[in-house]
Motif scaffolding. Structure first.
Motif, PDB file in Angstrom:
ATOM      1  N   GLY A 116     -21.562   9.380  18.892  1.00  0.00           N
ATOM      2  CA  GLY A 116     -20.243   9.989  19.010  1.00  0.00           C
ATOM      3  C   GLY A 116     -19.447  10.084  17.737  1.00  0.00           C
ATOM      4  N   GLY A 117     -20.081   9.859  16.572  1.00  0.00           N
ATOM      5  CA  GLY A 117     -19.364   9.978  15.309  1.00  0.00           C
ATOM      6  C   GLY A 117     -18.350   8.872  15.118  1.00  0.00           C
ATOM      7  N   LEU A 118     -17.387   9.130  14.243  1.00  0.00           N
ATOM      8  CA  LEU A 118     -16.330   8.148  13.965  1.00  0.00           C
ATOM      9  C   LEU A 118     -15.252   8.203  15.038  1.00  0.00           C
ATOM     10  CD1 LEU A 118     -16.013   8.787  10.125  1.00  0.00           C
ATOM     11  CD2 LEU A 118     -17.053   6.795  11.206  1.00  0.00           C
ATOM     12  N   ASP A 119     -14.663   7.064  15.322  1.00  0.00           N
ATOM     13  CA  ASP A 119     -13.640   6.942  16.362  1.00  0.00           C
ATOM     14  C   ASP A 119     -12.283   7.338  15.788  1.00  0.00           C
ATOM     15  OD1 ASP A 119     -11.745   6.098  18.240  1.00  0.00           O
ATOM     16  OD2 ASP A 119     -12.917   4.347  18.835  1.00  0.00           O
ATOM     17  N   GLU A 120     -11.819   8.543  16.128  1.00  0.00           N
ATOM     18  CA  GLU A 120     -10.575   9.073  15.576  1.00  0.00           C
ATOM     19  C   GLU A 120      -9.341   8.425  16.180  1.00  0.00           C
ATOM     20  OE1 GLU A 120     -10.549  13.313  15.995  1.00  0.00           O
ATOM     21  OE2 GLU A 120     -12.667  13.517  15.421  1.00  0.00           O
ATOM     22  N   THR A 121      -9.474   7.871  17.382  1.00  0.00           N
ATOM     23  CA  THR A 121      -8.317   7.325  18.098  1.00  0.00           C
ATOM     24  C   THR A 121      -8.030   5.884  17.715  1.00  0.00           C
ATOM     25  OG1 THR A 121      -8.809   8.778  19.972  1.00  0.00           O
ATOM     26  CG2 THR A 121      -7.339   6.906  20.381  1.00  0.00           C
ATOM     27  N   ASN A 122      -9.047   5.041  17.796  1.00  0.00           N
ATOM     28  CA  ASN A 122      -8.840   3.615  17.523  1.00  0.00           C
ATOM     29  C   ASN A 122      -8.855   3.287  16.039  1.00  0.00           C
ATOM     30  OD1 ASN A 122      -8.661   2.382  20.213  1.00  0.00           O
ATOM     31  ND2 ASN A 122     -10.761   3.120  20.475  1.00  0.00           N
ATOM     32  N   PHE A 123      -9.596   4.081  15.243  1.00  0.00           N
ATOM     33  CA  PHE A 123      -9.789   3.743  13.830  1.00  0.00           C
ATOM     34  C   PHE A 123      -9.589   4.964  12.942  1.00  0.00           C
ATOM     35  CE2 PHE A 123     -12.670   1.058  16.425  1.00  0.00           C
ATOM     36  CZ  PHE A 123     -12.075  -0.181  16.187  1.00  0.00           C
ATOM     37  N   PRO A 124      -8.361   5.451  12.849  1.00  0.00           N
ATOM     38  CA  PRO A 124      -8.124   6.620  12.004  1.00  0.00           C
ATOM     39  C   PRO A 124      -8.325   6.346  10.516  1.00  0.00           C
ATOM     40  CG  PRO A 124      -6.049   5.743  12.852  1.00  0.00           C
ATOM     41  CD  PRO A 124      -7.138   5.040  13.580  1.00  0.00           C
ATOM     42  N   VAL A 125      -8.084   5.114  10.055  1.00  0.00           N
ATOM     43  CA  VAL A 125      -8.186   4.810   8.622  1.00  0.00           C
ATOM     44  C   VAL A 125      -9.078   3.593   8.365  1.00  0.00           C
ATOM     45  CG1 VAL A 125      -6.907   4.222   6.529  1.00  0.00           C
ATOM     46  CG2 VAL A 125      -5.928   5.827   8.172  1.00  0.00           C
ATOM     47  N   ALA A 126      -8.775   2.476   8.989  1.00  0.00           N
ATOM     48  CA  ALA A 126      -9.499   1.234   8.714  1.00  0.00           C
ATOM     49  C   ALA A 126     -10.526   0.939   9.799  1.00  0.00           C
ATOM     50  CB  ALA A 126      -8.512   0.067   8.606  1.00  0.00           C
ATOM     51  N   PHE A 127     -11.617   0.297   9.401  1.00  0.00           N
ATOM     52  CA  PHE A 127     -12.655  -0.231  10.286  1.00  0.00           C
ATOM     53  C   PHE A 127     -13.463   0.841  11.010  1.00  0.00           C
ATOM     54  CE2 PHE A 127      -9.271  -3.644  10.553  1.00  0.00           C
ATOM     55  CZ  PHE A 127      -9.872  -4.476   9.627  1.00  0.00           C
ATOM     56  N   ASN A 128     -13.249   2.113  10.704  1.00  0.00           N
ATOM     57  CA  ASN A 128     -14.039   3.146  11.374  1.00  0.00           C
ATOM     58  C   ASN A 128     -15.514   3.032  10.998  1.00  0.00           C
ATOM     59  OD1 ASN A 128     -13.843   4.471   8.692  1.00  0.00           O
ATOM     60  ND2 ASN A 128     -11.795   5.029   9.407  1.00  0.00           N
ATOM     61  N   ASP A 129     -15.800   2.635   9.752  1.00  0.00           N
ATOM     62  CA  ASP A 129     -17.188   2.469   9.323  1.00  0.00           C
ATOM     63  C   ASP A 129     -17.838   1.278  10.022  1.00  0.00           C
ATOM     64  OD1 ASP A 129     -15.523   0.704   7.941  1.00  0.00           O
ATOM     65  OD2 ASP A 129     -16.092   1.422   5.953  1.00  0.00           O
ATOM     66  N   VAL A 130     -17.087   0.183  10.162  1.00  0.00           N
ATOM     67  CA  VAL A 130     -17.613  -0.993  10.850  1.00  0.00           C
ATOM     68  C   VAL A 130     -17.941  -0.645  12.302  1.00  0.00           C
ATOM     69  CG1 VAL A 130     -17.089  -3.339  11.607  1.00  0.00           C
ATOM     70  CG2 VAL A 130     -16.342  -2.560   9.345  1.00  0.00           C
ATOM     71  N   ASP A 131     -17.016   0.021  12.959  1.00  0.00           N
ATOM     72  CA  ASP A 131     -17.237   0.420  14.349  1.00  0.00           C
ATOM     73  C   ASP A 131     -18.446   1.341  14.479  1.00  0.00           C
ATOM     74  OD1 ASP A 131     -16.239   0.943  17.227  1.00  0.00           O
ATOM     75  OD2 ASP A 131     -16.217   2.953  16.342  1.00  0.00           O
ATOM     76  N   LEU A 132     -18.571   2.306  13.577  1.00  0.00           N
ATOM     77  CA  LEU A 132     -19.720   3.207  13.593  1.00  0.00           C
ATOM     78  C   LEU A 132     -21.020   2.433  13.438  1.00  0.00           C
ATOM     79  CD1 LEU A 132     -21.008   6.084  13.420  1.00  0.00           C
ATOM     80  CD2 LEU A 132     -20.713   5.903  10.937  1.00  0.00           C
ATOM     81  N   CYS A 133     -21.073   1.542  12.464  1.00  0.00           N
ATOM     82  CA  CYS A 133     -22.293   0.781  12.221  1.00  0.00           C
ATOM     83  C   CYS A 133     -22.665  -0.084  13.420  1.00  0.00           C
ATOM     84  CB  CYS A 133     -22.130  -0.096  10.985  1.00  0.00           C
ATOM     85  SG  CYS A 133     -22.093   0.817   9.424  1.00  0.00           S
TER      86      CYS A 133
END
Length: 496
Positions: free
Chosen positions: A405-422
């Motif tokens: 689902g790609g990067l989470d635009e709602t919960n992580f617009p700037v920080a931790f989006n990479d951690v969540d993706l990984c």
């Protein structure tokens, strides 16, 4: 937490830090066991050490734990084949290769046997524990090891001499003619399943297997597919120009560059974007507040490459093979996101993988370490699986990115989006990988600035709360870190 993070590495560098930890451990004690089933047989190879220092201590520690010891190289047992012939294999024994002078900790046999019983006959064929060094009767230099990390083990043997092997006679006899039989046998069994890590200090050693540094050059894939390099930007044409020039100079056969402009209003930047060669660059306009996840997701929808490279505009390249190195790793079927080693402009480490749970969130491993230093067993210099990597420079296959689902635009617009993706990629069996043979310079967040205003601080607090809610980063331990390492330090410091 920041103050503790700065203090923890200083405390861990004191020789008294581990002495205090070990004293607490000894007071707590370990379970003792008089059981002799399944049998554990130590193989002490006298041929590997002609000095035979403190051999009596080795045998005394084994006897105290009810472990039979075979001295290979003794008159009664000159070779490994002789030892194999003497073992009663019908009892399905476990083997414990040890070097003369090494010893096992009190309670180690009971700890290993408890794990054997819990795992059963169909469990792993290799169990391993943590170890430290002993010199002049002083314990020091503890290695609180990661759970099984096949990529790290391929570059640094952290098992041999501190593990238990469920080998058979054929396994042992196949190694009989090799002086390094213990390492070969360990590697064979490690490759046939998933070794089980017992997070206990079970071995006290005189020395460890030597590391081969630097890591051997990677064999680049012969048929590298198109990679889409996605670079979000806002103003700061000086940074962007350096970044794009570095991408253009990469030794890679097929690259498309997608620059996503987030409301630049600097005339020099706008002129530079307008002048980019459309045959090699595409410029997308993304208006509104900075949302790193939305910016990259939009670019991915327009990308044509099989591989995606998420790249900050403040990255500077120092050698041309970085992209091919990362791409080669990202193409492996078991690998998800691949991250480079990033250095600050002064040469210290900014990113060497991400550790979940540091600061009750996620921290960059080995940050601020000089890469020429040993650090924590040279882990910053070795390719290895990690729980996450930074999106400042991240490669992933497009189909894997889309599958989660790609990067989470709602919960992580700037920080931790990479951690969540990984972490979502990891869940699907695509493990994150840190690759230090691709090293770049990161002028961290120079163009965007820091979140010191109330709005930015509130947003970050919300992203941190989401990370803890979704991934329990305030509770769990990273499997590639250790419960006995401080959650307040990015430098792998002993927890006190």
């Amino acid at each position: 937490m920041r103050a503790r993070g700065q203090l923890a590495p200083l405390l861990s560098q004191s020789p008294r830090a581990y002495m205090l930890w070990a004293l607490r451990q000894e007071r707590a004690g370990r379970p003792q066991s008089s059981e002799a089933s399944p049998p554990v047989i130590a193989l002490v190879d006298l041929r590997a050490d002609h000095q035979r220092l403190d051999l009596a201590t080795t045998f005394a520690s084994l006897a105290a734990e009810g472990v039979e010891a075979l001295a290979i190289g003794s008159p009664q047992m000159p070779t490994l084949a002789d030892a194999a012939a003497q073992i009663d294999w019908s009892q399905e024994p476990w083997l414990l290769p040890l070097a003369p002078g090494d010893r096992i900790a009190p309670g180690a046999a009971a700890t290993y046997r408890a794990a054997m019983a819990e795992q059963g006959g169909d469990g792993p064929r290799l169990l391993y524990g943590d170890d430290d060094l002993v010199s002049a009767r002083r314990r020091h230099t503890p290695y609180f090891k990661p759970d099984w990390n096949s990529e790290l083990f391929a570059h640094a043997d952290y098992l041999t001499g501190a593990c238990l092997l469920r080998a058979n006679r054929a396994d042992m006899e196949a190694m009989a003619d090799h002086p390094d039989w213990a390492a070969r046998l360990t590697a064979k069994l490690a490759g046939e399943g998933t070794p089980l890590h017992l997070r206990e200090m079970l071995h006290h050693r005189r020395r460890r297997p030597a590391l081969c540094l630097p890591a051997a050059p990677i064999h680049l894939a012969s048929d590298l597919p198109m990679v889409s390099v996605i670079v979000p930007t806002r103003n700061r044409v000086d940074l962007l120009r350096t970044c794009l020039e570095g991408v253009a100079e990469a030794d890679y056969p097929d690259v498309e560059i997608i620059v996503v402009d987030n409301d630049s209003d600097d005339s020099e930047t706008l002129a530079y974007l307008a002048a980019l060669d459309p045959a090699r660059h595409r410029v997308l306009r993304h208006h509104g507040p900075f949302n790193y996840s939305a910016i990259n997701n939009r670019a991915v929808a327009a990308a044509r490459g099989r591989l995606l490279c998420l790249l900050n505009n403040d990255i500077e390249m120092v050698e041309p093979r970085w992209l091919a190195t990362l791409a080669t790793q990202a193409l492996r079927p078991e690998v998800g996101a691949v991250g480079a080693r990033l250095l600050y402009p002064d040469g210290r480490i900014q990113h060497a993988g991400v550790v979940i749970g540091v600061g009750n969130a996620a921290g960059h491993a080995h940050r601020f370490l000089d890469p020429r230093e040993e650090g924590y067993f040279h882990r910053h210099s070795l390719p290895q699986f990690v729980s996450a990597v930074t999106a400042a420079c991240l490669l992933v296959e497009r189909h894997k990115f889309l599958a989660v689902g790609g990067l989470d635009e709602t919960n992580f617009p700037v920080a931790f989006n990479d951690v969540d993706l990984c972490l979502r990629l990891n869940q699907r069996g695509w493990q994150s990988l840190y690759e230090p043979r691709a090293t770049l310079i990161h002028h961290e967040s120079v163009s965007r600035g820091l979140d010191q205003d109330p709005v930015g601080a509130a947003r970050f607090a919300g992203e941190l709360a989401a990370l803890q809610r979704l991934w329990r980063t305030d509770e769990i331990y990273d499997p590639y870190h250790h419960p006995q390492l401080s959650r307040a330090s990015e430098r792998f410091a002993v927890a006190l």
